[in-house]
Design a protein around this motif. Structure first.
Motif, PDB file in Angstrom:
ATOM      1  N   GLY A  21       0.887  -1.128  -0.034  1.00 29.33           N
ATOM      2  CA  GLY A  21      -0.128   0.075   0.004  1.00 29.33           C
ATOM      3  C   GLY A  21       0.727   1.326  -0.042  1.00 29.33           C
ATOM      4  O   GLY A  21       0.648   2.319  -0.715  1.00 29.33           O
ATOM      5  N   ASP A  22       1.971   1.154   0.932  1.00 27.06           N
ATOM      6  CA  ASP A  22       2.860   2.432   0.749  1.00 27.06           C
ATOM      7  C   ASP A  22       3.518   2.578  -0.636  1.00 27.06           C
ATOM      8  O   ASP A  22       3.674   3.714  -1.120  1.00 27.06           O
ATOM      9  CB  ASP A  22       3.791   2.237   1.966  1.00 27.06           C
ATOM     10  CG  ASP A  22       3.224   2.398   3.308  1.00 27.06           C
ATOM     11  OD1 ASP A  22       2.103   2.860   3.241  1.00 27.06           O
ATOM     12  OD2 ASP A  22       4.120   2.136   4.318  1.00 27.06           O
ATOM     13  N   LEU A  23       3.982   1.661  -1.306  1.00 28.48           N
ATOM     14  CA  LEU A  23       4.616   1.550  -2.455  1.00 28.48           C
ATOM     15  C   LEU A  23       3.583   2.048  -3.537  1.00 28.48           C
ATOM     16  O   LEU A  23       3.948   2.931  -4.313  1.00 28.48           O
ATOM     17  CB  LEU A  23       5.148   0.232  -3.024  1.00 28.48           C
ATOM     18  CG  LEU A  23       5.790   0.301  -4.236  1.00 28.48           C
ATOM     19  CD1 LEU A  23       7.053   1.081  -4.100  1.00 28.48           C
ATOM     20  CD2 LEU A  23       6.067  -1.043  -4.590  1.00 28.48           C
ATOM     21  N   ALA A  24       2.394   1.801  -3.287  1.00 31.46           N
ATOM     22  CA  ALA A  24       1.255   2.514  -4.412  1.00 31.46           C
ATOM     23  C   ALA A  24       1.085   3.907  -4.191  1.00 31.46           C
ATOM     24  O   ALA A  24       1.248   4.486  -5.170  1.00 31.46           O
ATOM     25  CB  ALA A  24       0.016   1.347  -4.205  1.00 31.46           C
ATOM     26  N   ARG A  25       1.086   4.302  -3.031  1.00 31.10           N
ATOM     27  CA  ARG A  25       1.062   5.751  -2.712  1.00 31.10           C
ATOM     28  C   ARG A  25       2.041   6.599  -3.193  1.00 31.10           C
ATOM     29  O   ARG A  25       1.854   7.725  -3.813  1.00 31.10           O
ATOM     30  CB  ARG A  25       0.839   5.729  -1.273  1.00 31.10           C
ATOM     31  CG  ARG A  25      -0.912   5.356  -0.629  1.00 31.10           C
ATOM     32  CD  ARG A  25      -0.853   5.984   0.629  1.00 31.10           C
ATOM     33  NE  ARG A  25      -0.270   5.178   1.665  1.00 31.10           N
ATOM     34  CZ  ARG A  25      -0.551   4.020   2.260  1.00 31.10           C
ATOM     35  NH1 ARG A  25      -1.742   3.529   1.877  1.00 31.10           N
ATOM     36  NH2 ARG A  25       0.338   3.465   3.154  1.00 31.10           N
ATOM     37  N   VAL A  26       3.196   6.021  -3.182  1.00 33.54           N
ATOM     38  CA  VAL A  26       4.481   6.766  -3.387  1.00 33.54           C
ATOM     39  C   VAL A  26       4.510   7.021  -4.985  1.00 33.54           C
ATOM     40  O   VAL A  26       4.482   8.054  -5.672  1.00 33.54           O
ATOM     41  CB  VAL A  26       5.674   5.957  -3.091  1.00 33.54           C
ATOM     42  CG1 VAL A  26       6.873   6.579  -3.633  1.00 33.54           C
ATOM     43  CG2 VAL A  26       5.662   6.058  -1.530  1.00 33.54           C
ATOM     44  N   LEU A  27       4.180   5.559  -5.790  1.00 28.97           N
ATOM     45  CA  LEU A  27       4.249   5.754  -7.099  1.00 28.97           C
ATOM     46  C   LEU A  27       2.895   6.617  -7.572  1.00 28.97           C
ATOM     47  O   LEU A  27       3.147   7.390  -8.652  1.00 28.97           O
ATOM     48  CB  LEU A  27       3.857   4.425  -7.720  1.00 28.97           C
ATOM     49  CG  LEU A  27       5.057   3.427  -7.341  1.00 28.97           C
ATOM     50  CD1 LEU A  27       4.845   1.908  -8.014  1.00 28.97           C
ATOM     51  CD2 LEU A  27       6.345   3.971  -8.066  1.00 28.97           C
ATOM     52  N   THR A  28       1.885   6.698  -6.955  1.00 25.15           N
ATOM     53  CA  THR A  28       0.677   7.494  -7.447  1.00 25.15           C
ATOM     54  C   THR A  28       0.960   9.073  -7.449  1.00 25.15           C
ATOM     55  O   THR A  28       0.363   9.696  -8.187  1.00 25.15           O
ATOM     56  CB  THR A  28      -0.468   7.093  -6.799  1.00 25.15           C
ATOM     57  OG1 THR A  28      -0.703   5.940  -6.728  1.00 25.15           O
ATOM     58  CG2 THR A  28      -1.793   7.955  -6.809  1.00 25.15           C
ATOM     59  N   ALA A  29       1.787   9.361  -6.288  1.00 23.49           N
ATOM     60  CA  ALA A  29       2.266  10.809  -6.012  1.00 23.49           C
ATOM     61  C   ALA A  29       3.305  11.109  -7.043  1.00 23.49           C
ATOM     62  O   ALA A  29       3.571  12.413  -7.355  1.00 23.49           O
ATOM     63  CB  ALA A  29       2.460  10.919  -4.622  1.00 23.49           C
ATOM     64  N   VAL A  30       3.977  10.385  -7.795  1.00 15.31           N
ATOM     65  CA  VAL A  30       5.105  10.857  -8.656  1.00 15.31           C
ATOM     66  C   VAL A  30       4.331  11.795  -9.714  1.00 15.31           C
ATOM     67  O   VAL A  30       5.053  12.859 -10.227  1.00 15.31           O
ATOM     68  CB  VAL A  30       5.779   9.651  -9.316  1.00 15.31           C
ATOM     69  CG1 VAL A  30       6.677   9.818 -10.244  1.00 15.31           C
ATOM     70  CG2 VAL A  30       6.478   8.884  -7.993  1.00 15.31           C
ATOM     71  N   GLY A  31       3.489  11.177 -10.433  1.00 17.01           N
ATOM     72  CA  GLY A  31       2.995  11.918 -11.641  1.00 17.01           C
ATOM     73  C   GLY A  31       2.665  13.453 -11.316  1.00 17.01           C
ATOM     74  O   GLY A  31       3.028  14.478 -11.860  1.00 17.01           O
ATOM     75  N   PRO A  32       1.790  13.735 -10.302  1.00 18.23           N
ATOM     76  CA  PRO A  32       1.607  15.116  -9.976  1.00 18.23           C
ATOM     77  C   PRO A  32       2.863  15.717  -9.324  1.00 18.23           C
ATOM     78  O   PRO A  32       2.807  16.976  -9.627  1.00 18.23           O
ATOM     79  CB  PRO A  32       0.438  15.027  -8.715  1.00 18.23           C
ATOM     80  CG  PRO A  32      -0.170  13.622  -8.913  1.00 18.23           C
ATOM     81  CD  PRO A  32       0.890  12.837  -9.450  1.00 18.23           C
ATOM     82  N   ARG A  33       3.798  15.107  -8.923  1.00 15.66           N
ATOM     83  CA  ARG A  33       5.029  16.079  -8.529  1.00 15.66           C
ATOM     84  C   ARG A  33       5.553  16.345  -9.846  1.00 15.66           C
ATOM     85  O   ARG A  33       6.332  17.366  -9.791  1.00 15.66           O
ATOM     86  CB  ARG A  33       5.743  15.012  -7.790  1.00 15.66           C
ATOM     87  CG  ARG A  33       5.218  14.826  -6.328  1.00 15.66           C
ATOM     88  CD  ARG A  33       6.043  13.781  -5.245  1.00 15.66           C
ATOM     89  NE  ARG A  33       7.438  14.390  -5.059  1.00 15.66           N
ATOM     90  CZ  ARG A  33       7.704  15.193  -4.054  1.00 15.66           C
ATOM     91  NH1 ARG A  33       6.472  15.573  -3.347  1.00 15.66           N
ATOM     92  NH2 ARG A  33       9.036  15.611  -3.736  1.00 15.66           N
ATOM     93  N   LEU A  34       5.807  15.239 -10.709  1.00 11.79           N
ATOM     94  CA  LEU A  34       6.482  15.577 -12.031  1.00 11.79           C
ATOM     95  C   LEU A  34       5.793  16.915 -12.716  1.00 11.79           C
ATOM     96  O   LEU A  34       6.564  18.002 -13.119  1.00 11.79           O
ATOM     97  CB  LEU A  34       6.566  14.567 -12.826  1.00 11.79           C
ATOM     98  CG  LEU A  34       7.382  13.344 -12.411  1.00 11.79           C
ATOM     99  CD1 LEU A  34       7.246  12.251 -13.263  1.00 11.79           C
ATOM    100  CD2 LEU A  34       8.989  13.866 -12.496  1.00 11.79           C
ATOM    101  N   ARG A  35       4.339  16.873 -12.745  1.00  6.28           N
ATOM    102  CA  ARG A  35       3.824  18.036 -13.698  1.00  6.28           C
ATOM    103  C   ARG A  35       4.106  19.320 -12.875  1.00  6.28           C
ATOM    104  O   ARG A  35       4.321  20.302 -13.492  1.00  6.28           O
ATOM    105  CB  ARG A  35       2.368  17.761 -13.501  1.00  6.28           C
ATOM    106  CG  ARG A  35       1.626  19.114 -14.291  1.00  6.28           C
ATOM    107  CD  ARG A  35      -0.044  18.667 -14.084  1.00  6.28           C
ATOM    108  NE  ARG A  35      -0.358  17.620 -14.990  1.00  6.28           N
ATOM    109  CZ  ARG A  35      -1.025  16.621 -14.613  1.00  6.28           C
ATOM    110  NH1 ARG A  35      -0.905  16.239 -13.358  1.00  6.28           N
ATOM    111  NH2 ARG A  35      -1.274  15.381 -15.124  1.00  6.28           N
ATOM    112  N   ALA A  36       3.956  19.397 -11.545  1.00  5.98           N
ATOM    113  CA  ALA A  36       4.240  20.486 -10.642  1.00  5.98           C
ATOM    114  C   ALA A  36       5.662  21.134 -10.825  1.00  5.98           C
ATOM    115  O   ALA A  36       5.816  22.252 -10.924  1.00  5.98           O
ATOM    116  CB  ALA A  36       4.005  20.138  -9.153  1.00  5.98           C
ATOM    117  N   LEU A  37       6.712  20.113 -11.019  1.00  6.81           N
ATOM    118  CA  LEU A  37       7.969  20.497 -11.039  1.00  6.81           C
ATOM    119  C   LEU A  37       7.954  21.315 -12.651  1.00  6.81           C
ATOM    120  O   LEU A  37       8.902  22.157 -12.463  1.00  6.81           O
ATOM    121  CB  LEU A  37       9.038  19.623 -10.842  1.00  6.81           C
ATOM    122  CG  LEU A  37      10.322  19.695 -10.976  1.00  6.81           C
ATOM    123  CD1 LEU A  37      10.771  20.712 -10.282  1.00  6.81           C
ATOM    124  CD2 LEU A  37      11.122  18.441 -10.855  1.00  6.81           C
TER     125      LEU A  37
END
Length: 226
Positions: A21-37
């Motif tokens: 579950g933790d790994l899935a949450r980390v991977l799900t958050a990558v996309g929005p972080r990349l877009r924001a950056l």
């Protein structure tokens, strides 16, 4: 309980591996972080594709969550953005508070990052070589900047005003006002810079530098620490 159930050990995560579950949450958050950056750096998908060799469609799917992030994709993105890989995936802290900056050069000056996080205020140590910025065209962009001169002489052109800042002096200004830094001195100039892309503002006790300004939008404040 059957003999088979008694003889089969329960499945446990391997030592050191995060729960699924933790790994899935980390991977799900990558996309929005990349877009924001990317949006914070004001880089288009086409320009990022050209620099990284990753197709525009793949970058778009990665940011929207339609493509699973992999090392093959994240490593060139980390290099392009000049950030640590763990910043892209928001890796959990290891308890070590130290920042390991990686200096980079841009527009002829050297930047040493002093913060790790992608959002909010960014802190840098900037180094201007002697003679830097002569005849440079002022730039305009969203945000607010605060700078503190450590050594040398820093010239600040802000709109139609020309300021010369020495060690210990501070200036803050709205970056939507045309501005440019320079180093008129014979030695490298060093200063600390705090920059907020969304207009975050550092509040310092200061007096107006010239002409009785009141520190309103676009006003440069200049002071020495008391």
């Amino acid at each position: 309980m059957s003999e088979r159930e008694r003889s089969t050990p329960a499945q446990q995560p391997e030592s050191g591996q995060p729960p699924a579950g933790d790994l899935a949450r980390v991977l799900t958050a990558v996309g929005p972080r990349l877009r924001a950056l990317r949006q914070e750096r004001r880089v288009t998908l086409a320009a990022l594709s050209e620099e990284t060799g990753i197709s525009v469609s793949t970058l778009s799917r990665l940011e929207s969550g339609g493509r699973k992030p992999t090392l093959e994709l994240l490593l060139p993105l980390a290099r392009a953005y000049r950030v640590q890989l763990d910043e892209l995936v928001d890796a959990p802290t290891t308890g070590d508070p130290r920042v390991h900056p990686r200096p980079f050069s841009r527009h002829g000056q050297t930047f040493i990052p002093l913060t790790r996080h992608l959002g909010g205020l960014h802190a840098y140590k900037q180094i201007l070589p002697p003679g830097y910025g002569r005849g440079a065209e002022p730039r305009v962009h969203e945000g607010f900047e605060w700078c503190y001169v450590l050594s040398g002489t820093v010239g600040l052109r802000l709109g139609d005003r020309e300021l010369t800042l020495g060690p210990g002096e501070v200036a803050e200004f709205d970056t939507r006002v045309p501005h440019a830094f320079s180093n008129p001195g014979p030695q490298p100039a060093e200063f600390l810079s705090l920059f907020g892309a969304q207009g975050e503002r550092m509040h310092v006790r200061a007096r107006p530098a010239e002409r009785g300004g009141n520190g309103g939008p676009g006003e440069t404040l200049r002071t020495r620490p008391s």
